[in-house]
Design an enzyme around this catalytic site. Structure first.
Site, short mmCIF file in Angstrom:
data_model
loop_
_atom_site.label_atom_id
_atom_site.label_comp_id
_atom_site.label_asym_id
_atom_site.label_seq_id
_atom_site.Cartn_x
_atom_site.Cartn_y
_atom_site.Cartn_z
N SER A 187 0.81 -1.23 0.00
CA SER A 187 0.00 0.00 0.00
C SER A 187 0.84 1.27 0.00
O SER A 187 0.34 2.34 -0.32
CB SER A 187 -0.92 -0.01 1.23
N ASP B 232 9.99 0.08 -3.26
CA ASP B 232 9.14 -0.95 -2.69
C ASP B 232 8.94 -0.69 -1.20
O ASP B 232 9.69 0.07 -0.58
CB ASP B 232 9.79 -2.34 -2.89
N ASP C 92 8.05 -4.63 5.51
CA ASP C 92 7.31 -4.89 6.74
C ASP C 92 8.09 -4.44 7.96
O ASP C 92 7.53 -4.07 8.97
CB ASP C 92 7.01 -6.40 6.84
N LYS D 231 10.45 -8.56 4.39
CA LYS D 231 9.41 -8.31 3.39
C LYS D 231 8.64 -9.58 3.14
O LYS D 231 9.11 -10.67 3.49
CB LYS D 231 10.04 -7.81 2.07
N GLY D 232 7.44 -9.43 2.55
CA GLY D 232 6.66 -10.64 2.25
C GLY D 232 5.30 -10.65 2.91
O GLY D 232 4.52 -11.57 2.73
N GLY E 60 2.93 -9.04 2.06
CA GLY E 60 1.96 -9.03 0.97
C GLY E 60 2.10 -10.22 0.03
O GLY E 60 1.51 -10.25 -1.04
N GLU F 124 9.68 -9.44 -5.66
CA GLU F 124 10.23 -8.22 -5.05
C GLU F 124 11.74 -8.34 -4.90
O GLU F 124 12.49 -7.42 -5.20
CB GLU F 124 9.58 -7.98 -3.68
N LYS G 101 7.13 0.69 10.68
CA LYS G 101 8.04 -0.35 10.16
C LYS G 101 9.46 -0.26 10.71
O LYS G 101 10.26 -1.17 10.48
CB LYS G 101 8.07 -0.28 8.64
#
Ligand code: DER
Length: 236
Positions: free
Chosen positions: A35, A87, A90, A100-101, A103, A109, A127
């Site tokens: 997002s 990008d 998280d 990350k991940g 999503g 990515e 984050k």
């Protein structure tokens, strides 16, 4: 909404300060998922020379984001060298290691991020970890695995010291496991605070069945922009 405005501030600043605005020829741009990167794509889509951009997606959502902002869509098979990528993340630790991940797009990515000369992270204040990974993000390390291997990988992750490891389920969105854009499963493995993310990444990556981990380490990220709750932004 302070969270959305924090995301927008971070993303707009990241594009304003890092995009090669003066480029006259073709610019190959990586567009992440989630997002926050939505605002980065929005900002890039406002640039006057956007007709020169070739945007490489990191999944179906990212692909749609590129189309929605009226930009040319490219495939990494044709553009394996990327100028700059934006990008979300998280979690970001004090050494710019990322989790990350969240999503479920971590494989493409990481493929795009690792193919980019510059990889810029855009995130909101939630984050930023005060020190190690596993502090601001409590849902474990996302790991993409070949479906047939999930039971084997779960056992191996516990041997590596995971306190909890589960196959990510679709919940109300889908009965059964989440299936990634690459037709794989995801395992979320909780290792608590991660003081050596490089070692953990290497150990997990070495397991049979693991396609990729959500640990973005080894300097893959060049810079991070955080939107703060007071509407300001900070960088790392
Ligand atoms: O999955 C990811 O790594 C995405 O970038 C995502 O988790 C970022 O989340 P956001 O929606 O808070 O930007």
């Amino acid at each position: 909404d302070p969270l959305e405005s924090a995301k927008r501030v971070a993303a707009y600043k990241a594009v304003d300060e890092n995009f090669p605005h003066e480029a006259t020829g073709e610019v190959v741009v990586g567009i992440g998922s989630g997002s926050t990167v939505v605002y980065a794509a929005e900002r890039i889509g406002q640039l006057p020379n956007k007709a020169n951009f070739v945007c490489i997606p990191t999944g179906f959502q990212s692909q749609q984001l590129i189309i929605d902002n009226g930009m040319k869509l490219g495939r990494i098979e044709q553009y394996p060298e990327i100028e700059i990528a934006f990008d979300g993340a998280d979690e970001v630790d004090y050494q710019l290691n990322l989790i990350k991940g969240g999503g479920a797009c971590l494989f493409q990515e990481k493929l795009v991020a690792s193919s980019s000369k510059k990889f810029i992270v855009v995130a909101d204040f939630r984050k930023k970890s005060p020190k190690h990974l596993g502090v601001a993000w409590k849902k474990g390390v996302p790991i993409e695995v070949v479906p047939v291997s999930y039971a084997r990988v779960l056992k191996d992750l516990y041997k590596l010291g995971a306190v909890k490891a589960i196959v990510r389920q679709g919940g109300s969105a889908k009965a059964g496991p989440v299936v990634t854009d690459n037709n794989n499963f995801l395992i979320d493995a909780d290792f608590g605070e991660i003081s050596n993310p490089q070692k953990l990444h290497n150990d997990i990556k070495g397991l049979v069945g693991v396609v990729e981990t959500g640990l973005f380490v080894n300097g893959i990220a060049n810079k991070a922009y955080f939107g703060e709750s007071n509407g300001e932004f900070t960088t790392q």
